[in-house]
Design a protein around this motif. Structure first.
Motif, PDB file in Angstrom:
ATOM      1  N   SER A  42       0.832  -1.206  -0.068  1.00  0.00           N
ATOM      2  CA  SER A  42       0.069  -0.009  -0.179  1.00  0.00           C
ATOM      3  C   SER A  42       0.820   1.241  -0.062  1.00  0.00           C
ATOM      4  O   SER A  42       2.157   1.329   0.316  1.00  0.00           O
ATOM      5  CB  SER A  42      -0.905  -0.144   1.214  1.00  0.00           C
ATOM      6  N   ALA A  43       0.386   2.322  -0.646  1.00  0.00           N
ATOM      7  CA  ALA A  43       0.961   3.720  -0.306  1.00  0.00           C
ATOM      8  C   ALA A  43       0.650   4.046   1.134  1.00  0.00           C
ATOM      9  O   ALA A  43      -0.109   3.392   1.910  1.00  0.00           O
ATOM     10  CB  ALA A  43       0.209   4.611  -1.391  1.00  0.00           C
ATOM     11  N   CYS A  44       1.792   4.851   1.557  1.00  0.00           N
ATOM     12  CA  CYS A  44       1.355   5.427   2.805  1.00  0.00           C
ATOM     13  C   CYS A  44      -0.195   6.287   3.208  1.00  0.00           C
ATOM     14  O   CYS A  44      -0.359   6.844   2.426  1.00  0.00           O
ATOM     15  CB  CYS A  44       2.394   6.595   3.361  1.00  0.00           C
ATOM     16  N   TYR A  86      -9.212  10.649  20.942  1.00  0.00           N
ATOM     17  CA  TYR A  86      -7.962  11.406  20.662  1.00  0.00           C
ATOM     18  C   TYR A  86      -7.156  10.748  19.463  1.00  0.00           C
ATOM     19  O   TYR A  86      -6.427  11.651  18.734  1.00  0.00           O
ATOM     20  CB  TYR A  86      -7.235  11.816  21.674  1.00  0.00           C
ATOM     21  N   ALA A  87      -7.676   9.638  19.098  1.00  0.00           N
ATOM     22  CA  ALA A  87      -6.935   9.142  17.923  1.00  0.00           C
ATOM     23  C   ALA A  87      -8.064   9.057  16.864  1.00  0.00           C
ATOM     24  O   ALA A  87      -7.698   8.441  15.724  1.00  0.00           O
ATOM     25  CB  ALA A  87      -6.380   7.590  18.191  1.00  0.00           C
ATOM     26  N   SER A  88      -8.903   9.732  16.973  1.00  0.00           N
ATOM     27  CA  SER A  88     -10.169   9.927  15.804  1.00  0.00           C
ATOM     28  C   SER A  88     -10.029  11.359  15.299  1.00  0.00           C
ATOM     29  O   SER A  88      -9.497  12.261  16.007  1.00  0.00           O
ATOM     30  CB  SER A  88     -11.417   9.818  16.363  1.00  0.00           C
ATOM     31  N   PRO A  89     -10.487  11.623  14.187  1.00  0.00           N
ATOM     32  CA  PRO A  89     -10.385  13.005  13.581  1.00  0.00           C
ATOM     33  C   PRO A  89     -11.070  14.092  14.367  1.00  0.00           C
ATOM     34  O   PRO A  89     -10.503  15.001  14.518  1.00  0.00           O
ATOM     35  CB  PRO A  89     -11.055  12.909  12.375  1.00  0.00           C
ATOM     36  N   THR A  90     -12.328  13.742  15.079  1.00  0.00           N
ATOM     37  CA  THR A  90     -12.797  14.798  15.692  1.00  0.00           C
ATOM     38  C   THR A  90     -12.344  15.112  16.811  1.00  0.00           C
ATOM     39  O   THR A  90     -12.121  16.306  17.002  1.00  0.00           O
ATOM     40  CB  THR A  90     -14.400  14.242  15.910  1.00  0.00           C
ATOM     41  N   GLY A  91     -11.723  14.074  17.584  1.00  0.00           N
ATOM     42  CA  GLY A  91     -11.139  14.170  18.854  1.00  0.00           C
ATOM     43  C   GLY A  91      -9.652  14.997  18.478  1.00  0.00           C
ATOM     44  O   GLY A  91      -9.308  15.977  19.218  1.00  0.00           O
ATOM     45  N   GLY A  92      -9.133  14.744  17.345  1.00  0.00           N
ATOM     46  CA  GLY A  92      -7.853  15.319  17.006  1.00  0.00           C
ATOM     47  C   GLY A  92      -8.097  17.006  16.670  1.00  0.00           C
ATOM     48  O   GLY A  92      -7.593  17.619  17.193  1.00  0.00           O
ATOM     49  N   GLU A  93      -8.876  17.113  15.862  1.00  0.00           N
ATOM     50  CA  GLU A  93      -9.373  18.503  15.402  1.00  0.00           C
ATOM     51  C   GLU A  93      -9.700  19.305  16.621  1.00  0.00           C
ATOM     52  O   GLU A  93      -9.293  20.534  16.515  1.00  0.00           O
ATOM     53  CB  GLU A  93     -10.809  18.450  14.641  1.00  0.00           C
ATOM     54  N   LEU A  94     -10.266  18.820  17.819  1.00  0.00           N
ATOM     55  CA  LEU A  94     -10.518  19.759  19.050  1.00  0.00           C
ATOM     56  C   LEU A  94      -9.007  20.294  19.486  1.00  0.00           C
ATOM     57  O   LEU A  94      -9.133  21.342  19.913  1.00  0.00           O
ATOM     58  CB  LEU A  94     -11.053  18.756  19.918  1.00  0.00           C
ATOM     59  N   VAL A  95      -8.048  19.471  19.160  1.00  0.00           N
ATOM     60  CA  VAL A  95      -6.693  19.887  19.623  1.00  0.00           C
ATOM     61  C   VAL A  95      -6.046  20.578  18.535  1.00  0.00           C
ATOM     62  O   VAL A  95      -5.091  21.129  18.881  1.00  0.00           O
ATOM     63  CB  VAL A  95      -5.893  18.610  20.207  1.00  0.00           C
ATOM     64  N   GLY A  96      -6.445  20.574  17.208  1.00  0.00           N
ATOM     65  CA  GLY A  96      -5.986  21.060  16.243  1.00  0.00           C
ATOM     66  C   GLY A  96      -5.092  20.189  15.178  1.00  0.00           C
ATOM     67  O   GLY A  96      -4.281  20.427  14.551  1.00  0.00           O
ATOM     68  N   ILE A  97      -5.320  18.788  15.299  1.00  0.00           N
ATOM     69  CA  ILE A  97      -4.568  17.739  14.433  1.00  0.00           C
ATOM     70  C   ILE A  97      -5.820  16.866  13.985  1.00  0.00           C
ATOM     71  O   ILE A  97      -6.408  15.854  14.676  1.00  0.00           O
ATOM     72  CB  ILE A  97      -3.670  17.113  15.182  1.00  0.00           C
ATOM     73  N   GLU A  98      -6.003  17.209  12.441  1.00  0.00           N
ATOM     74  CA  GLU A  98      -7.159  16.204  11.952  1.00  0.00           C
ATOM     75  C   GLU A  98      -6.723  14.990  11.541  1.00  0.00           C
ATOM     76  O   GLU A  98      -7.392  13.957  11.465  1.00  0.00           O
ATOM     77  CB  GLU A  98      -7.812  17.164  10.738  1.00  0.00           C
ATOM     78  N   ASN A  99      -5.377  14.849  11.605  1.00  0.00           N
ATOM     79  CA  ASN A  99      -4.845  13.352  11.414  1.00  0.00           C
ATOM     80  C   ASN A  99      -4.067  12.903  12.593  1.00  0.00           C
ATOM     81  O   ASN A  99      -2.661  12.817  12.542  1.00  0.00           O
ATOM     82  CB  ASN A  99      -3.923  13.492  10.184  1.00  0.00           C
ATOM     83  N   PRO A 100      -4.561  12.600  13.559  1.00  0.00           N
ATOM     84  CA  PRO A 100      -3.904  12.211  14.758  1.00  0.00           C
ATOM     85  C   PRO A 100      -3.008  10.917  14.652  1.00  0.00           C
ATOM     86  O   PRO A 100      -3.480  10.066  14.084  1.00  0.00           O
ATOM     87  CB  PRO A 100      -4.814  12.229  15.892  1.00  0.00           C
ATOM     88  N   GLN A 101      -2.008  10.851  15.474  1.00  0.00           N
ATOM     89  CA  GLN A 101      -1.079   9.455  15.430  1.00  0.00           C
ATOM     90  C   GLN A 101      -2.341   8.280  15.711  1.00  0.00           C
ATOM     91  O   GLN A 101      -3.043   8.521  16.696  1.00  0.00           O
ATOM     92  CB  GLN A 101      -0.293   9.618  16.579  1.00  0.00           C
ATOM     93  N   GLY A 102      -2.152   7.145  15.130  1.00  0.00           N
ATOM     94  CA  GLY A 102      -2.848   6.112  15.306  1.00  0.00           C
ATOM     95  C   GLY A 102      -4.083   5.930  14.267  1.00  0.00           C
ATOM     96  O   GLY A 102      -4.866   5.117  14.282  1.00  0.00           O
ATOM     97  N   HIS A 103      -4.379   7.239  13.737  1.00  0.00           N
ATOM     98  CA  HIS A 103      -5.397   7.339  12.683  1.00  0.00           C
ATOM     99  C   HIS A 103      -4.924   7.278  11.318  1.00  0.00           C
ATOM    100  O   HIS A 103      -3.784   8.117  10.847  1.00  0.00           O
ATOM    101  CB  HIS A 103      -6.048   8.313  13.121  1.00  0.00           C
ATOM    102  N   PRO A 104      -5.289   6.539  10.279  1.00  0.00           N
ATOM    103  CA  PRO A 104      -4.596   6.683   8.836  1.00  0.00           C
ATOM    104  C   PRO A 104      -5.509   7.624   8.012  1.00  0.00           C
ATOM    105  O   PRO A 104      -6.304   7.325   7.357  1.00  0.00           O
ATOM    106  CB  PRO A 104      -4.991   5.379   8.473  1.00  0.00           C
ATOM    107  N   GLY A 139      -4.277   9.577   5.975  1.00  0.00           N
ATOM    108  CA  GLY A 139      -3.769   9.834   4.626  1.00  0.00           C
ATOM    109  C   GLY A 139      -2.487  10.854   4.585  1.00  0.00           C
ATOM    110  O   GLY A 139      -1.959  11.273   5.503  1.00  0.00           O
ATOM    111  N   PRO A 140      -1.847  10.795   3.474  1.00  0.00           N
ATOM    112  CA  PRO A 140      -0.622  11.263   3.292  1.00  0.00           C
ATOM    113  C   PRO A 140      -0.420  12.686   2.989  1.00  0.00           C
ATOM    114  O   PRO A 140       0.654  13.063   2.376  1.00  0.00           O
ATOM    115  CB  PRO A 140       0.287  10.298   2.297  1.00  0.00           C
ATOM    116  N   THR A 141      -1.562  13.719   3.028  1.00  0.00           N
ATOM    117  CA  THR A 141      -1.301  14.867   2.676  1.00  0.00           C
ATOM    118  C   THR A 141      -1.656  16.030   3.776  1.00  0.00           C
ATOM    119  O   THR A 141      -0.906  16.841   3.543  1.00  0.00           O
ATOM    120  CB  THR A 141      -2.506  15.090   1.477  1.00  0.00           C
ATOM    121  N   SER A 142      -2.255  15.580   4.738  1.00  0.00           N
ATOM    122  CA  SER A 142      -2.512  16.610   5.865  1.00  0.00           C
ATOM    123  C   SER A 142      -1.302  17.276   6.315  1.00  0.00           C
ATOM    124  O   SER A 142      -1.182  18.441   6.660  1.00  0.00           O
ATOM    125  CB  SER A 142      -3.396  15.972   6.911  1.00  0.00           C
TER     126      SER A 142
END
Ligand code: FAD
Ligand code: SF4
Lengths: 551, 182
Positions: free
Chosen positions: A209-211, B152-170, B172-175
């Protein structure tokens, strides 16, 4: 979750083997794959287990959540992995390796770059250490193949890197948002930034898979986008190689002449010892276990350990040391989305003391005697909110306020400095302690030299200049007194042309034993300041060629 | 901010429970344990307890907690045996503690301030989480940290803190390339 069980697997030796490979990390996996592809009968003996791919998310969760010791992510530690660290500096060996199919690349970060030309002639260039008996041109084709095998994402924008003909197999990862902040400051100082070659899929590659941005690359990539050597173990098996897991090699046995290895003696979980005979044996069990296994294989023909007539086995242990600096900005920096790096600078690699000048100032010169420096721009400075939340004493709205307060404005630079080879840094056997099979454990005696300390200080000086230019406050520095190892084990069976001073020849065969080769960073003569695994992979492919020629 | 079924799914796919799934893979109802037991809490009781703890440890800014918790923890209990028995035992112990020290049968039956007092009294705030530890450590691990991890590993929890792609959540590679929102 303990190691996956495959206890009913057949672990008896093969009747006839051309090659026995010890260790299934990237070195062993690549040697096995290359030779199996050419129709050789290959048996790989691996001390650790096979890990199920499906369990990676669970391993990732262990890495993020407190309560799980870091070592449990890849089931390290315990009697099997006992060691001693009796040197001046403590060495955390089990944090620095993984045992199992895939080896330490299961845990690694996955930055892969070629050694610079100068790394092969440190003595000629700087009058310190020693030159390698091979040079960049000898490895150049193998570097290209290694990049294709691992699937390296990179770009040819590094003006300080050695020459290359082929483009990287995958496009580079684009710079991060925080890289763009650094870029402004670096431009003002005249510091050049460029991309980082990553053994990580920027697009789908090789059926992987891609990252997808889990952000936990080190210690576990649940998607498989990060290369790990289980990939080549599987490919080797598809080409007919046999891989026996949970089969730690106890010692190598030679024939009467002492000039040929007859068999590798290995243990299996049922407590039985077996002998795997082979025409050629390749050691690929890492820079600590290779010298240990040679020392454990002492015999009347080899009283100081196998292939150790030079006395160099275990000596010249080298590491890369981390140098870093970080701080906070008055704006958002968008850290911890991914777990890898997208920008570096090799500008101070071949000329670490140089001054720079940019559009508004520069880095001051240093006339100290220094070694190469690799500078990194981190994408994971400061806390990860989820990890902080799990450690916090606050809940609810207070917790959220605390997280918002702590996350969001950090920046940091890292860097690597390679230490000089010194005889007294070494791996020996601690005969007072034994592992789960009753073998003496490895003892690591480790410290760093003055030139390495100075070079770390120089790296800090450059890092401080950049952070100041960026307007960072609360700057803290990881310098020579707080540094730690990057987990690269080099130098312990060095390569050379003189059998009285080195363990293997330029073809990676031991001087003393005719059918014994070594594929590892243990053959490095000097460390350079780049992460070692691409060079390990290139050497492994070279080693496979030489073994194949002899067969 | 509303926690959606997508968040529950995201937290679960991060944890490897639902792979490439859709929201239909999520549970809508608490699971019922196969072996009924008179001494251990039922699936519904475990879920109520998780919701009661979430009420304390989640920030007031988020809504829809019950559906999220049922979707996340319910699916996790259904899929992962070790979690199922661990959380059930932790709830049983928490209820026993409640019965001895408070005037109630079950933790979920206490009002918010008593729940908070009880967890503090038990030392859960400062406890080192452990799946095999003391009651305090297990409450921290199976209830508090389980819920914090899910959020906090979900997008909504992350967004509350300011990170929509928190660690543990896949995520995507662009955020990581994008600058902060204007
Ligand atoms: C946290 C971390 C981050 C890293 N990041 C990077 C990076 O970004 N870039 C980079 O280039 N490098 C990195 N490395 C280093 C990289 O992982 C190693 O250089 C590489 O894995 C070495 O490959 P190897 O095959 O020689 O040894 P290993 O990968 O260590 O594999 C050796 C194998 O041999 C087996 N073995 C040991 N003893 C025996 C025995 N007696 N019998 C049978 N089998 C045995 C072991 O179980 C193991 O599976 C990192 C390492 C760590 C720990
Ligand atoms: S960010 Fe790292 S862990 Fe996540 S998919 Fe990419 S390579 Fe794997």
């Amino acid at each position: 979750m303990t190691a996956e069980d495959a206890s009913d697997a057949d672990r008896t030796p093969s009747d006839r083997a051309d090659v026995c490979v010890v260790g299934a990390g990237p070195a062993g996996a690549l040697v096995a794959h290359r030779l199996a592809e050419r129709g050789r009968d290959v048996v790989v003996l691996e001390a650790g287990p096979r890990f199920e791919f499906e369990n990676r998310e669970e391993r990732m969760e262990r890495a993020i959540r407190p309560a799980h010791d870091e070592l449990t992510v890849w089931d390290m530690g315990g009697e099997r992995d006992r060691y001693t660290s009796s040197g001046e500096w403590y060495y955390p060996l089990n944090h620095a390796r993984v045992k199992g199919v895939g080896g330490s690349t299961l845990h690694w970060q996955g930055m892969v770059m070629r050694h610079h030309r100068s790394d092969f002639d440190r003595r000629t260039q700087d009058g310190v250490a020693a030159d390698w008996p091979i040079d960049y041109e000898d490895l150049r084709p193998y570097y290209g193949s290694a990049e294709t095998e691992m699937g390296v994402a990179g770009a040819s924008d590094n003006p300080f890197a050695p020459p290359r003909e082929e483009p990287y197999p995958l496009p580079a990862f684009e710079p991060s948002y925080s890289d763009s902040l650094f870029a402004e400051a670096c431009e003002r100082l005249g510091v050049t930034m460029h991309t980082v070659p990553n053994a990580r899929n920027s697009e789908g590659y090789d059926d992987r898979s891609a990252c997808v941005g889990y952000g936990t690359c080190k210690p576990v990539c649940p998607s498989g986008a990060k290369y790990s050597a289980d990939v080549h173990v599987e490919k080797a098996e598809a080409e007919g190689a046999r891989v026996i897991d949970r089969a730690p090699v106890q010692r190598l046995v030679t024939d009467e002449s002492g000039e040929r290895v007859e068999a590798a003696v290995y243990a299996t979980p049922d407590g039985v010892e077996h002998r795997q005979e082979a025409r050629e044996v390749v050691l690929a069990c890492g820079g600590v276990e290779i010298p240990r296994l040679l020392l454990l294989s002492e015999s009347s023909a080899h009283p100081d350990g196998l292939a150790n007539s030079s006395g160099a086995v275990g000596r010249y242990f080298m590491e890369h040391l981390f140098a870093g600096a970080g701080g906070v900005l008055d704006r958002e920096t968008r850290q911890n989305h991914v777990g890898f790096l997208t920008s570096e600078s090799h500008q101070f690699y071949d000329d670490p003391g140089q001054s720079t000048s940019g559009t508004d100032g520069g880095v001051p010169a240093s006339d100290a005697d220094l070694g190469p420096i690799k500078l990194e721009f981190l994408n994971y400075a400061g806390p990860s909110p989820v990890e902080m939340a799990l450690h916090s004493d606050d809940w609810g709205d207070e917790l959220l306020a605390q997280l918002r307060d702590s996350y969001g404005t950090h920046v940091a630079m890292g860097g690597l400095v390679g230490q000089l080879p010194r005889k007294e840094n070494r791996i020996t056997l601690d005969r007072s302690r034994t592992d789960d099979h009753g073998n003496p454990v490895p003892d690591i005696q480790w410290s760093i030299d003055a030139r390495t300390r100075r070079t770390i200080e120089r790296a800090n000086e450059i890092q401080r200049s950049v952070l100041e230019e960026l307007g960072a406050t609360d700057v803290s520095v990881i310098g020579p007194d707080r540094t730690g190892p990057a987990y690269h084990h080099m130098g312990t069976t060095r390569m050379g042309t003189d059998p009285t001073e080195s363990v293997v020849n330029p073809n990676l065969r031991t001087h003393d034993v005719r059918n014994l080769s070594i594929a590892s960073s243990s053959v490095f003569v000097t460390s350079g300041a780049v992460n070692p695994t691409l060079t390990i992979a290139a050497l492994a492919l070279k080693c496979a060629d030489h073994v194949d020629e002899r067969l | 901010m509303e926690l959606t079924r997508r968040d529950a799914l995201a937290a679960l796919s991060g944890a490897g429970i639902v792979v490439g799934g859709t929201a239909s893979a999520l549970r809508r109802n608490p699971i019922s344990f196969e072996e009924q037991s008179t001494s251990l809490p039922s699936g519904e009781e475990v879920m109520e307890t998780l919701v009661a703890v979430a009420d304390l440890v989640y920030p007031s800014a988020i809504s829809n907690v019950r559906e999220f918790v049922v979707g996340y923890a319910g699916t996790r209990m259904a899929e992962r045996a070790a979690y199922r028995s661990g959380v059930r035992d932790a709830v049983a112990d928490l209820d026993s503690y409640t019965a001895v020290h408070f005037d109630a049968e079950r933790f979920a039956g206490l009002d918010a301030s008593d729940r908070s007092v009880l967890l503090d009294q038990l030392g859960v705030r400062t406890a080192d989480p452990s799946p095999e530890g003391t009651i305090t450590q297990r409450v921290r691990y199976y209830l508090v940290n389980e819920l914090l991890y899910a959020l906090y590993a979900s997008p909504t929890g992350g967004e509350l803190v300011g990170i929509e792609n928190p660690q543990g959540h896949p995520g995507g590679p662009t955020s990581y390339r994008q600058g902060p929102p204007e």
